[in-house]
Design a protein around this motif. Structure first.
Motif, PDB file in Angstrom:
ATOM      1  N   CYS A 131      -2.792   6.764   1.700  1.00  0.00           N
ATOM      2  CA  CYS A 131      -1.823   6.908   2.780  1.00  0.00           C
ATOM      3  C   CYS A 131      -0.619   7.679   2.247  1.00  0.00           C
ATOM      4  O   CYS A 131      -0.098   7.373   1.180  1.00  0.00           O
ATOM      5  CB  CYS A 131      -1.389   5.541   3.274  1.00  0.00           C
ATOM      6  SG  CYS A 131      -0.003   5.623   4.437  1.00  0.00           S
ATOM      7  N   CYS A 134       2.676   4.912   2.630  1.00  0.00           N
ATOM      8  CA  CYS A 134       2.838   3.699   1.823  1.00  0.00           C
ATOM      9  C   CYS A 134       2.002   3.719   0.539  1.00  0.00           C
ATOM     10  O   CYS A 134       2.155   2.854  -0.314  1.00  0.00           O
ATOM     11  CB  CYS A 134       2.497   2.447   2.644  1.00  0.00           C
ATOM     12  SG  CYS A 134       0.729   2.247   2.934  1.00  0.00           S
ATOM     13  N   CYS A 151      -3.445   4.231   9.013  1.00  0.00           N
ATOM     14  CA  CYS A 151      -3.339   3.333   7.858  1.00  0.00           C
ATOM     15  C   CYS A 151      -3.278   1.878   8.310  1.00  0.00           C
ATOM     16  O   CYS A 151      -2.495   1.531   9.188  1.00  0.00           O
ATOM     17  CB  CYS A 151      -2.089   3.687   7.045  1.00  0.00           C
ATOM     18  SG  CYS A 151      -1.816   2.557   5.650  1.00  0.00           S
ATOM     19  N   CYS A 154       0.504   0.392   7.180  1.00  0.00           N
ATOM     20  CA  CYS A 154       1.779   0.819   7.772  1.00  0.00           C
ATOM     21  C   CYS A 154       1.626   1.594   9.073  1.00  0.00           C
ATOM     22  O   CYS A 154       2.613   1.957   9.705  1.00  0.00           O
ATOM     23  CB  CYS A 154       2.589   1.622   6.751  1.00  0.00           C
ATOM     24  SG  CYS A 154       1.932   3.272   6.464  1.00  0.00           S
TER      25      CYS A 154
HETATM   26 ZN   LIG Z   1       0.219   3.388   4.905  1.00  0.00          ZN
END
Ligand SMILES: [Zn+2]
Length: 215
Positions: A131, A134, A151, A154
């Motif tokens: 990701c 994050c 994701c 997040c």
């Molecule tokens: Zn993420």
């Protein structure tokens, strides 16, 4: 005192397993690279001789390596066990180790060989993406986000791939490892040493449990 040798291809988790053995069983891990770096840092005679050789990315000759191993064994005579990691690298070194231990009325109890499945390893590494927000790690073969393109952690929709770990790099690393290690394993096999093949593609704790069972 137990003497164990550990082999493992790149990506097998050999380093992690060695550390766990050290922590749980008080087995001391001996790596010739670490021994050399310690001598260089201490500025000993051996360290001075080796500093240039190491700076050039080469290995010092066997006489020096063997001396370091002997010093290590003398210093660690109270250890419950010794785990040789990254040594022996050649048949000559393997012969030396057996001779040295025989002189000390000791022997290698077990050779741990952590195996990896090349296809799985390639997928693990070449399938990896993260990701962009994050940093959560995914894998297009083993662990995709539950909603495609989003994701799990997040909710971001941007992902990134690392370019340095590709299929070709993994194959080359594996081939170099096999070429270097196979003769040493054959030598140990010819001497009827106890060689245990552990499946390194399982989770870390499962692999560790397998190793514990053979100690
Ligand atoms: Zn993420």
């Amino acid at each position: 005192m137990k003497h164990l040798v550990i082999f493992g291809a790149p990506g097998s988790g050999k380093g992690t397993q060695s550390k766990k053995l050290e922590e749980k069983y008080g087995i001391r891990v001996v790596s010739t690279g670490d021994l050399l770096r310690a001598e260089v840092a201490a500025g000993s005679e051996i360290g001075k001789t080796c500093a240039d050789i190491i700076a050039q990315g080469k290995f010092p000759d066997n006489a020096i390596i063997f001396k370091l191993i002997e010093l290590f064994l003398d210093k660690n005579s109270d250890a419950k066990g010794i785990l040789y990691d990254g040594f022996p690298r050649t048949v000559e070194q393997a012969e030396y180790l057996l001779t040295l231990l025989t002189q000390r009325r000791e022997m290698i109890q077990t050779v741990i060989n952590i195996g990896v499945d090349e296809d799985v390893l390639i997928k693990r590494i070449s399938g990896r993406f993260a990701c962009a927000e994050c940093g959560e790690i995914y894998n297009k073969y083993f662990k995709t986000p539950s909603t495609e393109g989003v994701c799990d952690v997040c909710g971001a929709e941007n992902f990134k791939v690392r370019s340095d770990d590709n299929e070709e790099t993994v194959k080359t690393r594996m081939m170099m490892y096999e070429e270097a290690t196979a003769p040493v394993l054959d030598f140990f096999r010819d001497r009827d040493l106890n060689i245990i093949l552990v499946d390194g593609m399982q989770p870390v704790d499962v692999v560790f449990h397998q190793i514990e069972n053979i100690l």
